[in-house]
Motif scaffolding. Sequence first.
Motif, PDB file in Angstrom:
ATOM      1  N   SER A 115       0.831  -1.218   0.000  1.00 21.89           N
ATOM      2  CA  SER A 115       0.000   0.000   0.000  1.00 21.89           C
ATOM      3  C   SER A 115       0.859   1.259   0.000  1.00 21.89           C
ATOM      4  O   SER A 115       0.421   2.309  -0.449  1.00 21.89           O
ATOM      5  N   PHE A 116       2.110   1.126   0.507  1.00 23.94           N
ATOM      6  CA  PHE A 116       2.983   2.312   0.597  1.00 23.94           C
ATOM      7  C   PHE A 116       4.134   2.249  -0.401  1.00 23.94           C
ATOM      8  O   PHE A 116       5.183   2.859  -0.196  1.00 23.94           O
ATOM      9  N   ALA A 117       3.940   1.502  -1.510  1.00 21.91           N
ATOM     10  CA  ALA A 117       5.001   1.385  -2.532  1.00 21.91           C
ATOM     11  C   ALA A 117       5.311   2.762  -3.116  1.00 21.91           C
ATOM     12  O   ALA A 117       4.429   3.609  -3.264  1.00 21.91           O
ATOM     13  N   LYS A 118       6.586   2.940  -3.449  1.00 24.34           N
ATOM     14  CA  LYS A 118       7.087   4.181  -4.038  1.00 24.34           C
ATOM     15  C   LYS A 118       6.405   4.437  -5.382  1.00 24.34           C
ATOM     16  O   LYS A 118       6.112   3.508  -6.120  1.00 24.34           O
ATOM     17  N   GLU A 119       6.186   5.688  -5.710  1.00 22.95           N
ATOM     18  CA  GLU A 119       5.656   6.052  -7.022  1.00 22.95           C
ATOM     19  C   GLU A 119       6.828   6.341  -7.957  1.00 22.95           C
ATOM     20  O   GLU A 119       7.899   6.690  -7.485  1.00 22.95           O
ATOM     21  N   PRO A 120       6.659   6.206  -9.270  1.00 25.37           N
ATOM     22  CA  PRO A 120       5.443   5.808  -9.961  1.00 25.37           C
ATOM     23  C   PRO A 120       5.159   4.318  -9.804  1.00 25.37           C
ATOM     24  O   PRO A 120       6.065   3.535  -9.556  1.00 25.37           O
ATOM     25  N   HIS A 121       3.903   3.941  -9.946  1.00 25.04           N
ATOM     26  CA  HIS A 121       3.507   2.546  -9.812  1.00 25.04           C
ATOM     27  C   HIS A 121       3.663   1.797 -11.133  1.00 25.04           C
ATOM     28  O   HIS A 121       3.286   2.311 -12.185  1.00 25.04           O
ATOM     29  N   VAL A 122       4.201   0.598 -11.044  1.00 27.22           N
ATOM     30  CA  VAL A 122       4.339  -0.255 -12.226  1.00 27.22           C
ATOM     31  C   VAL A 122       2.957  -0.749 -12.635  1.00 27.22           C
ATOM     32  O   VAL A 122       2.164  -1.174 -11.788  1.00 27.22           O
ATOM     33  N   LYS A 123       2.680  -0.678 -13.922  1.00 27.12           N
ATOM     34  CA  LYS A 123       1.398  -1.182 -14.445  1.00 27.12           C
ATOM     35  C   LYS A 123       1.575  -2.567 -15.058  1.00 27.12           C
ATOM     36  O   LYS A 123       0.778  -3.464 -14.819  1.00 27.12           O
ATOM     37  N   GLU A 124       2.590  -2.709 -15.907  1.00 22.50           N
ATOM     38  CA  GLU A 124       2.814  -3.984 -16.608  1.00 22.50           C
ATOM     39  C   GLU A 124       4.299  -4.193 -16.847  1.00 22.50           C
ATOM     40  O   GLU A 124       5.038  -3.229 -17.030  1.00 22.50           O
ATOM     41  N   VAL A 125       4.676  -5.444 -16.880  1.00 26.94           N
ATOM     42  CA  VAL A 125       6.060  -5.822 -17.156  1.00 26.94           C
ATOM     43  C   VAL A 125       6.064  -6.829 -18.303  1.00 26.94           C
ATOM     44  O   VAL A 125       5.205  -7.709 -18.362  1.00 26.94           O
ATOM     45  N   SER A 126       7.017  -6.685 -19.205  1.00 27.70           N
ATOM     46  CA  SER A 126       7.254  -7.696 -20.248  1.00 27.70           C
ATOM     47  C   SER A 126       8.707  -8.074 -20.159  1.00 27.70           C
ATOM     48  O   SER A 126       9.561  -7.193 -20.026  1.00 27.70           O
ATOM     49  N   MET A 143       8.742  -2.115 -19.097  1.00 27.97           N
ATOM     50  CA  MET A 143       7.629  -1.920 -18.154  1.00 27.97           C
ATOM     51  C   MET A 143       6.851  -0.668 -18.542  1.00 27.97           C
ATOM     52  O   MET A 143       7.360   0.206 -19.248  1.00 27.97           O
ATOM     53  N   SER A 144       5.607  -0.600 -18.061  1.00 26.00           N
ATOM     54  CA  SER A 144       4.873   0.651 -18.117  1.00 26.00           C
ATOM     55  C   SER A 144       4.563   1.046 -16.679  1.00 26.00           C
ATOM     56  O   SER A 144       4.470   0.184 -15.792  1.00 26.00           O
ATOM     57  N   THR A 145       4.473   2.352 -16.442  1.00 29.90           N
ATOM     58  CA  THR A 145       4.090   2.857 -15.120  1.00 29.90           C
ATOM     59  C   THR A 145       2.866   3.747 -15.310  1.00 29.90           C
ATOM     60  O   THR A 145       2.412   3.961 -16.441  1.00 29.90           O
ATOM     61  N   ASP A 146       2.348   4.283 -14.204  1.00 31.29           N
ATOM     62  CA  ASP A 146       1.210   5.195 -14.360  1.00 31.29           C
ATOM     63  C   ASP A 146       1.639   6.532 -14.978  1.00 31.29           C
ATOM     64  O   ASP A 146       0.797   7.380 -15.253  1.00 31.29           O
ATOM     65  N   LYS A 147       2.968   6.673 -15.255  1.00 31.97           N
ATOM     66  CA  LYS A 147       3.465   7.910 -15.877  1.00 31.97           C
ATOM     67  C   LYS A 147       4.021   7.686 -17.288  1.00 31.97           C
ATOM     68  O   LYS A 147       4.145   8.647 -18.050  1.00 31.97           O
TER      69      LYS A 147
END
Length: 162
Positions: A115-126, A143-147
């Motif tokens: 819940s307290f993971a550092k931003e930006p958050h990872v969305k997907e990994v290949s 990877m993609s992040t929310d940014k």
Amino acid sequence: PAKLNEAISPLDWLLGNWESVEPGEGSFPSLKPFRYTEALHFTQVGQPIINFMFNASDVETKKPLHRECGFIRMQTGTNRVAFIVAQNSGLVEVEEGELVGMKLSLHTHALARTSFAKEPHVKEVSRVFQLQPDGKLEQTVSMSTDKQPMTQHLHITYSRLP
Ligand code: HEM
């Protein structure tokens, strides 16, 4: 060592200990390019499962950086692979994909984080693991992040330790 379970024999080329030959290359649109070293350990205990640990370090100081550990399973009678991984950053993932020859291509199937993971958050990994004709192992991670959209983060080549 335990007798290799036939269910994972298509992945037997991964088993053992690997170390980056030259430093790996890290990148991302939001980051200054960086270099790192990494050791990979793939083991088996007779189960239809490969156990793994990946430990990355700073090239100069040898300080431990990113670490991952988990399990690899194959769906019986298919080339479908599941890569179940926990990362020290607080990310856990189930990646899935397929094995074609000695090339394993994986993509996020499920993902969770603290819940307290550092931003930006990872969305997907290949990621792709590929055994090269010269016996070296190559890993590429995007990877993609929310940014940021899906972009390469890591590229590294390992040689097998005796
Ligand atoms: C930064 C994810 C593996 C080194 C980051 C960031 C994310 C991320 C989300 C922040 C990006 C941003 O600020 O826009 C991941 C994932 C990995 C992974 C999902 C595995 C699948 C690694 C590995 C290394 C590494 C193996 C090797 C040392 C770094 C460094 C930074 C970074 C140095 C920049 C500083 C920092 O934010 O800590 N990574 N990473 N990463 N990653 Fe990774």
